[in-house]
Every structure is written in structure tokens, then in C-alpha cells.
Design a protein around this motif. Structure first.
Motif, mmCIF file in Angstrom:
data_model
loop_
_atom_site.group_PDB
_atom_site.id
_atom_site.type_symbol
_atom_site.label_atom_id
_atom_site.label_comp_id
_atom_site.label_asym_id
_atom_site.label_seq_id
_atom_site.Cartn_x
_atom_site.Cartn_y
_atom_site.Cartn_z
ATOM 1 N N ARG A 102 0.826 -1.207 0.000
ATOM 2 C CA ARG A 102 0.000 0.000 0.000
ATOM 3 C C ARG A 102 0.861 1.259 0.000
ATOM 4 O O ARG A 102 0.544 2.255 -0.662
ATOM 5 C CB ARG A 102 -0.933 -0.008 1.214
ATOM 6 N N ILE A 103 1.958 1.216 0.784
ATOM 7 C CA ILE A 103 2.852 2.377 0.848
ATOM 8 C C ILE A 103 3.558 2.605 -0.480
ATOM 9 O O ILE A 103 3.712 3.737 -0.939
ATOM 10 C CB ILE A 103 3.890 2.192 1.975
ATOM 11 N N THR A 104 4.019 1.510 -1.100
ATOM 12 C CA THR A 104 4.849 1.641 -2.298
ATOM 13 C C THR A 104 4.036 1.786 -3.565
ATOM 14 O O THR A 104 4.604 1.942 -4.650
ATOM 15 C CB THR A 104 5.766 0.415 -2.438
ATOM 16 N N ASP A 105 2.714 1.732 -3.480
ATOM 17 C CA ASP A 105 1.883 1.922 -4.655
ATOM 18 C C ASP A 105 2.123 3.315 -5.230
ATOM 19 O O ASP A 105 1.927 4.329 -4.568
ATOM 20 C CB ASP A 105 0.401 1.762 -4.284
ATOM 21 N N GLY A 106 2.588 3.364 -6.443
ATOM 22 C CA GLY A 106 2.901 4.661 -7.069
ATOM 23 C C GLY A 106 4.393 4.903 -7.159
ATOM 24 O O GLY A 106 4.835 5.725 -7.944
ATOM 25 N N GLY A 107 5.192 4.198 -6.355
ATOM 26 C CA GLY A 107 6.637 4.304 -6.483
ATOM 27 C C GLY A 107 7.115 3.444 -7.643
ATOM 28 O O GLY A 107 6.527 2.416 -7.954
ATOM 29 N N VAL A 198 8.145 7.463 -1.215
ATOM 30 C CA VAL A 198 7.716 6.129 -0.787
ATOM 31 C C VAL A 198 8.662 5.578 0.269
ATOM 32 O O VAL A 198 8.239 5.072 1.322
ATOM 33 C CB VAL A 198 7.652 5.180 -2.008
ATOM 34 N N PHE A 199 9.958 5.673 0.019
ATOM 35 C CA PHE A 199 10.928 5.089 0.943
ATOM 36 C C PHE A 199 10.980 5.838 2.263
ATOM 37 O O PHE A 199 11.362 5.273 3.290
ATOM 38 C CB PHE A 199 12.317 5.040 0.287
ATOM 39 N N GLY A 200 10.612 7.108 2.279
ATOM 40 C CA GLY A 200 10.504 7.823 3.546
ATOM 41 C C GLY A 200 9.450 7.196 4.448
ATOM 42 O O GLY A 200 9.664 7.019 5.655
ATOM 43 N N VAL A 296 11.464 -2.892 -1.329
ATOM 44 C CA VAL A 296 12.227 -2.832 -2.581
ATOM 45 C C VAL A 296 11.643 -3.810 -3.601
ATOM 46 O O VAL A 296 11.516 -3.487 -4.793
ATOM 47 C CB VAL A 296 13.719 -3.146 -2.309
ATOM 48 N N MET A 297 11.240 -5.004 -3.150
ATOM 49 C CA MET A 297 10.673 -5.986 -4.075
ATOM 50 C C MET A 297 9.329 -5.541 -4.643
ATOM 51 O O MET A 297 8.955 -5.943 -5.744
ATOM 52 C CB MET A 297 10.538 -7.344 -3.385
ATOM 53 N N THR A 298 8.587 -4.733 -3.875
ATOM 54 C CA THR A 298 7.304 -4.252 -4.399
ATOM 55 C C THR A 298 7.469 -3.065 -5.345
ATOM 56 O O THR A 298 6.541 -2.742 -6.087
ATOM 57 C CB THR A 298 6.363 -3.837 -3.238
ATOM 58 N N VAL A 299 8.645 -2.438 -5.334
ATOM 59 C CA VAL A 299 8.889 -1.289 -6.210
ATOM 60 C C VAL A 299 9.656 -1.693 -7.461
ATOM 61 O O VAL A 299 9.322 -1.286 -8.574
ATOM 62 C CB VAL A 299 9.659 -0.184 -5.445
ATOM 63 N N GLU A 304 8.836 -10.553 -6.927
ATOM 64 C CA GLU A 304 7.585 -10.920 -6.273
ATOM 65 C C GLU A 304 7.891 -11.255 -4.825
ATOM 66 O O GLU A 304 8.836 -12.008 -4.542
ATOM 67 C CB GLU A 304 6.946 -12.122 -6.975
ATOM 68 N N VAL A 305 7.125 -10.684 -3.907
ATOM 69 C CA VAL A 305 7.364 -10.943 -2.484
ATOM 70 C C VAL A 305 7.160 -12.430 -2.216
ATOM 71 O O VAL A 305 6.103 -12.982 -2.544
ATOM 72 C CB VAL A 305 6.407 -10.110 -1.601
#
Length: 389
Positions: A102-107, A198-200, A296-299, A304-305
Motif C-alpha cells: 500500500r505504501i509503495t503503490d505509485g513508487g 515512498v521510501f521515507g 524494494v521488491m514491491t517497487v 515478487e514478495v
């Protein structure tokens, strides 16, 4: 803190050069992007060449020296520290698999090779692969302990000293240039600002998990010792803030030892457990590594996690490799990079992101490691008292 400022400067330079190329195009800016990419290639090759030596010498030396104190205390300390590290990794995995997508969505991160490349390829083949180094380290460490072979013990100890010197005097100093190359490539594709935002958030989640795990550790220690866990944790705050400033578990040992004894832990237990755990108990670092690896794997494209079974094996390996973490800033991620590459298939680009993320929170991870050592000492004290009844 000087290192952190240098790393931030490297990121700023890389982003400025890459973003300038993305906005304006070719010419001198393309030359700078390719120059930074070349530096990244050369420096990255040297860093990954050194990883098997880090694992070999630090694990072998660490195992060969764990022979002081009574067998019961040694065994209890090793077991509890390992269980704590694995528990921290599992907590990070379960939370990260729910939160990170959810956090990395868009990164986003550009695919490897889509940015202007290096002027030439440069590769230093490692002397051995990661698993070979890990198995050899355990074989040497255990045999040295059993046979008490002084010559071989001195050899692995000297190898550890040399490797740590290279890490501190060479690798840590070239990291800002390496990171600059990584971010220049990313910025040249126009994806860097979304990814940094995203990483923040990823780092914020990791720091929150640090405190959740510390609360769990002291709840267990307090229940076994029949003491208020929050009072115990409050007593350890001087050690936490000292570690924030020094970014070193070893430099914080005197403060940790003093505060642990204030929590009522017997002197002989604290005097043995705290210095040992400063080397082998890195639960905070494990939380950060597991959380950030999933982010990192989701970005990154092509990852794939992994499911629980696969990731559990990786966490078990991380718990072992944390014994090898050098006592310098960034030492834990250097030691863990081999596991990330062999178990999760991380490329050099993925490891570069892990290094940048880890170094950004290194002081918080170290503070969690060293504060958690007081809880481990409390649990060991309680277990040893029950065994001797």
C-alpha cells in the motif's frame, strides 16, 4: 552522523545530475550520468567482491571466541539472542507484507539498463559465493573452538581485523559515490521523487516496528523477572539515545551495561551478556532489512514478495549472518547483502537501494539493537536463576 550527511549529499548530487539530464537531455549532463554510472559499476563490483570475506572472517572469528563464561549462560545467551532476532524478522515480514504494497503503490524504479550506461563494464569475480563462505565460516569457527587451534584462531581474527579495516576505511568512504551513481540513474528516468517519498514512509514503518519489538522484549523480560517492563525500558533510554548519536553498539556498551545493572540484572550476567549481545543480537537491524527488502521488491520490476515458507528460510539465514555484522556503521547490511542476493535474487541495483535505505536509519536500528540487549540480559538472568534452583 558525518557519514549520513555524506550519503545524503551523494543522493542530492545523483538526483540533481539525473534530473537535469531527464529535463534537458544529452550533452555534458549525459556525460556526468555515464561517469556516475561508471563509478557505480567499479565501486559496486569491489563492494560485492568483499562480501564473502565479511561473512567468512566475521562468523568464523565470532564462533571461535564464544567460549567464555559458563556453558549454561553462553547457551542461553546465544539461544535467546537468536530467537529474538528471528522473532523480529517475522514481525517485520508479517507487517511489511500487509503495509508495504500500500505504501509503495505509485513508487517506481527504472528497469536496469534503461538509463545512460557506464563507459565500460568492470567486474571483479568474488573468490567464493555466499553459501560457500557461510558454510566454510561455520566449519572453521566450530573446529577452532573444539580443537583450540591458536594459529587458525589468530588467522581468522587477523582476517577479521583486515576486513573491518577495509570496510571502515574504504567501503564506507566510497558509499556516497556509489549511492550517487544509483540515484543518478534513477533520476535520469524521472522516477526518483516518487520513489524517495515512498521510501521515507517505509523507514517510518521500520522505526515504529523497532519500538513495538522493544516493548515485546521488555514485556517478556519483565514478566520473567516480575518487574515493570515499562520501568525497565525507561531505564534503558540513556543507552538508546547514546546509540542514536554514536551509531555504534560497541561504543554504547558502557552505558548499556550501567543501565542494565540499574534494572537489577546481576553483575556477572550483565558483564557477560551485554558485550556479547553487542555483536550477536541485531534485532533492530533485522527488522529494517526485512521491511526494506519487501518494500524494494514491491517497487523494483521483476520481483515478487516470497511466501512465508521461502521468507522464513531467508530470515533464519539472516539471523545467522547477523553474527557476522561488522561493528561499523552499515556493517549489518554489508553482511546481509549476500543473503539477499542468494536467497531473494537481489541484483546489485536492488542491494544498492537496500544500502541507501539501511544507512538512512542506521542509528535507529543500532539503538534498538543495543536497547534490546538489556532485555536479553534480563531473560538470561531469569532463566539462569530457574536452572540453578
Amino acid at each position: 552522523m558525518k557519514l549520513l550527511l555524506k550519503l545524503i549529499s551523494g543522493i542530492i548530487v545523483g538526483v540533481a545530475v539525473g534530473a537535469g539530464y531527464y529535463a534537458v537531455g544529452g550533452g555534458f549532463l549525459e556525460f556526468l550520468v555515464r561517469l556516475l554510472a561508471t563509478l557505480e559499476t567499479i565501486l559496486g563490483s569491489f563492494i560485492f567482491f568483499m562480501i564473502p570475506f565479511i561473512i567468512l572472517f566475521f562468523i568464523a572469528s565470532g564462533i571461535s571466541q564464544i567460549n567464555q563464561g559458563s556453558g549454561k549462560v553462553v547457551g542461553a545467551t546465544l539461544g535467546i539472542a537468536y530467537v529474538s532476532t528471528i522473532g523480529a524478522g517475522l514481525l517485520a515480514y508479517f507487517v511489511a507484507t500487509l503495509v508495504m504494497p500500500r505504501i509503495t503503490d505509485g513508487g517506481s524504479v527504472p528497469e536496469e539498463g534503461s538509463a545512460p550506461g557506464a563507459f565500460f563494464e568492470f567486474e571483479i569475480p568474488p573468490v567464493m559465493d555466499i553459501l560457500t563462505a557461510l558454510v566454510l565460516a561455520f566449519a572453521l569457527g566450530i573446529v577452532i573452538t573444539l580443537t583450540k587451534t591458536d594459529t587458525m584462531r589468530k588467522w581468522v581474527d587477523d582476517g577479521k581485523i583486515i576486513t573491518e579495516y577495509i570496510i571502515e576505511k574504504v567501503i564506507i568512504r566510497i558509499l556516497p559515490f556509489y549511492i550517487a551513481g544509483v540515484f543518478a540513474g534513477m533520476a535520469s528516468e524521472g522516477t526518483v521523487f516518487d520513489t524517495l517519498a515512498v521510501f521515507g514512509l517505509v523507514l517510518l514503518v521500520a522505526v515504529i516496528l523497532h519500538w513495538v519489538w522493544l516493548t515485546i522484549q521488555y514485556t517478556v523480560a519483565g514478566s520473567l523477572l516480575k518487574r515493570n517492563p515499562f520501568a525497565m525500558l525507561k531505564n534503558m533510554l540513556p543507552a538508546y539515545f547514546t546509540a542514536l548519536g554514536t551509531m555504534s553498539s560497541a561504543a554504547t556498551i558502557p552505558v548499556t551495561l550501567k543501565q542494565t545493572k540499574q534494572n537489577g540484572i546481576r553483575n556477572r550476567i550483565a558483564d557477560f551478556v551485554i558485550p556479547l549481545c553487542a555483536t550477536i543480537h541485531l534485532s533492530g537491524s533485522t527488522i529494517t532489512i526485512v521491511s526494506c527488502s519487501i518494500a524494494v521488491m514491491t517497487v523494483l520490476p521483476g520481483y515478487e514478495v516470497p511466501g512465508f515458507a521461502s521468507m522464513f528460510g531467508t530470515i533464519l539465514l539472516l539471523g545467522v549472518v547477523m553474527v557476522a555484522a561488522p561493528g561499523v556503521p552499515g556493517g549489518a547490511i554489508m553482511a546481509a547483502s549476500g543473503v539477499l542476493m542468494s536467497s531473494l535474487g537481489f541484483t546489485e541495483a536492488a542491494v544498492a537501494f537496500m544500502i541507501a535505505l539501511y544507512m538512512a536509519q542506521d542509528s535507529f536500528g543500532t539503538a534498538t539493537n543495543i536497547t534490546g540487549d538489556g532485555a536479553v540480559a534480563g531473560i538470561v538472568d531469569a532463566v539462569e536463576q530457574r536452572i540453578n534452583k
